[in-house]
Design an enzyme around this catalytic site. Structure first.
Site, PDB file in Angstrom:
ATOM      1  N   GLU A   1     -16.433   6.055   5.445  1.00 55.98           N
ATOM      2  CA  GLU A   1     -15.641   5.431   6.509  1.00 55.98           C
ATOM      3  C   GLU A   1     -15.640   6.360   7.701  1.00 55.98           C
ATOM      4  OE1 GLU A   1     -11.468   5.104   5.559  1.00 55.98           O
ATOM      5  OE2 GLU A   1     -11.450   6.993   4.492  1.00 55.98           O
TER       6      GLU A   1
ATOM      7  N   ARG B   1       9.177  19.194  -7.525  1.00 53.24           N
ATOM      8  CA  ARG B   1      10.478  18.947  -8.171  1.00 53.24           C
ATOM      9  C   ARG B   1      11.610  19.624  -7.410  1.00 53.24           C
ATOM     10  NH1 ARG B   1       9.003  21.325 -13.863  1.00 53.24           N
ATOM     11  NH2 ARG B   1       8.370  22.902 -12.357  1.00 53.24           N
TER      12      ARG B   1
ATOM     13  N   ARG C   1       0.836  -1.204   0.000  1.00 50.47           N
ATOM     14  CA  ARG C   1       0.000   0.000   0.000  1.00 50.47           C
ATOM     15  C   ARG C   1       0.872   1.256   0.000  1.00 50.47           C
ATOM     16  NH1 ARG C   1      -4.578   0.585   4.579  1.00 50.47           N
ATOM     17  NH2 ARG C   1      -2.770   0.998   5.895  1.00 50.47           N
TER      18      ARG C   1
ATOM     19  N   LYS D   1      -2.774   6.787   1.042  1.00 51.81           N
ATOM     20  CA  LYS D   1      -2.743   7.053   2.486  1.00 51.81           C
ATOM     21  C   LYS D   1      -1.776   8.207   2.716  1.00 51.81           C
ATOM     22  CE  LYS D   1      -2.609   4.477   6.853  1.00 51.81           C
ATOM     23  NZ  LYS D   1      -3.661   5.255   7.508  1.00 51.81           N
TER      24      LYS D   1
HETATM   25  N1  PMP Z   1      -9.556   4.730   7.212  1.00 52.31           N
HETATM   26  C1  PMP Z   1      -8.691   5.716   7.527  1.00 52.31           C
HETATM   27  C2  PMP Z   1      -9.031   7.119   7.135  1.00 52.31           C
HETATM   28  C3  PMP Z   1      -7.497   5.423   8.219  1.00 52.31           C
HETATM   29  O1  PMP Z   1      -6.648   6.393   8.512  1.00 52.31           O
HETATM   30  C4  PMP Z   1      -7.230   4.090   8.578  1.00 52.31           C
HETATM   31  C5  PMP Z   1      -5.950   3.733   9.285  1.00 52.31           C
HETATM   32  N2  PMP Z   1      -5.805   4.371  10.515  1.00 52.31           N
HETATM   33  C6  PMP Z   1      -8.173   3.097   8.277  1.00 52.31           C
HETATM   34  C7  PMP Z   1      -9.312   3.454   7.566  1.00 52.31           C
HETATM   35  C8  PMP Z   1      -7.943   1.667   8.658  1.00 52.31           C
HETATM   36  O2  PMP Z   1      -6.925   1.107   7.878  1.00 52.31           O
HETATM   37  P1  PMP Z   1      -5.990  -0.059   8.437  1.00 52.31           P
HETATM   38  O3  PMP Z   1      -6.862  -1.180   8.782  1.00 52.31           O
HETATM   39  O4  PMP Z   1      -5.058  -0.364   7.299  1.00 52.31           O
HETATM   40  O5  PMP Z   1      -5.276   0.494   9.622  1.00 52.31           O
END
Ligand code: PMP
Length: 289
Positions: free
Chosen positions: A182, A103, A50, A149
């Site tokens: 989420e 850059r 990732r 991320k």
């Molecule tokens: N959503 C967000 C916005 C996150 O920052 C995270 C991780 N802290 C997750 C979901 C969960 O991801 P993971 O299971 O890979 O920690």
């Protein structure tokens, strides 16, 4: 604590990066949060995949290959004698000038922090936690793909402030169409009959490593995994609800915007999944040599 920065270890007090680093100036960078269970690094390969995918998406050339990164993470964990803890792996754009032009930052900066983890109180896992729906919407997928991320968490932080204001730990973010995306630092799941449902990635969910692990565990808990669009009504009327994340693992949710979920305490199917997850983390995690 020894912190890794660009191949060298520093004591915590001396671990510093330049104020011209674009990670600081613009949130230009990426990161991973990874758990260590019983001296084993959980799903390191998936986290590194990732990380490198996020880097590719933002045209960031991580100055070391996959194997070298894996070795550095394992070395940092060993050096700090972490048995049960948390790793924060960060790659910033590096130092540039005050303009946004990436850059101008010739060398990305790699930081590895391996430390302890502050676990949530045990009763959160048995009683569940209350959450709210934030009025802050998730960044649109076509503006910033949630699979990246990135170090840019302002969208999530604004929703976190709403959670804090409501006396909650977490808030649900909806996307611009009104579907559940989420939470601020966790993915969200609901259980309805024998279905284990989580918002699909296209609705704005980060592809959480814990999310994937739980979807894969579903059949062993007698549930059918399903990634689909989820509405607030679906949340309110779910049999059970829980959050997933590297830090929280599986956290039952028992109140959403004042609506009691199920019996108002952690549901049986959620508890089953928590059991399966805990079994897995101690058996399947990658051993540090
Ligand atoms: N959503 C967000 C916005 C996150 O920052 C995270 C991780 N802290 C997750 C979901 C969960 O991801 P993971 O299971 O890979 O920690």
């Amino acid at each position: 604590m020894k912190i890794y920065i660009d191949g060298k270890y520093h004591d915590k007090e001396d671990a510093k990066i330049p104020v011209f680093d674009h990670g600081l100036l613009y949130g230009d960078g990426i990161f991973e949060g990874i758990r260590v269970y019983g001296g084993k690094i959980f799903k390191l390969r998936e986290h590194l995949e990732r990380l490198y995918d996020s880097a590719k998406a933002i045209l960031l050339a991580i100055p070391m290959d996959h194997d070298a990164m894996q070795n550095a993470v394992e070395e940092c964990v060993s050096l700090n004698r972490i048995k049960d803890g948390y790793i924060r792996l960060v790659v910033t754009r590096g130092a540039g000038d005050l303009g946004i032009d990436p850059r101008k930052c010739p060398v990305p900066c790699v930081i590895i922090i391996a430390g302890s983890i502050q676990l949530y109180p045990a009763e959160y896992y048995s009683e569940g936690i209350p959450i709210i729906t934030a009025s802050t919407r998730r960044n649109p997928v076509d503006s910033l793909d949630p699979r990246i991320k990135s170090l840019n968490y302002l969208n999530n932080i604004l929703a976190k402030w709403e959670a804090i204001g409501a006396g909650c730990l977490e808030a649900v973010l909806l996307n611009n169409k009104g579907y559940v995306a989420e939470c601020t630092g966790d993915n969200i799941f609901i259980i309805k009959n024998d279905l284990l449902i989580t918002p699909k990635r296209e609705d704005g969910a980060l592809e959480g490593i814990t999310r994937r692990t739980v979807l894969d565990l579903a059949p062993s808990a007698g549930l059918k995994p399903c990634e689909s669009s989820v509405t607030v009504y679906d949340l309110y009327t779910a049999d059970e609800c829980f959050l997933t994340g590297t830090g929280a693992e599986l956290m039952p949710v028992t109140l959403i915007d004042g609506r009691k979920i199920g019996e108002g305490r952690a549901g049986e199917k959620t508890k089953n999944l928590i059991g399966e997850f805990r079994k897995l983390v101690y058996s399947e995690a990658r051993t540090v040599h």
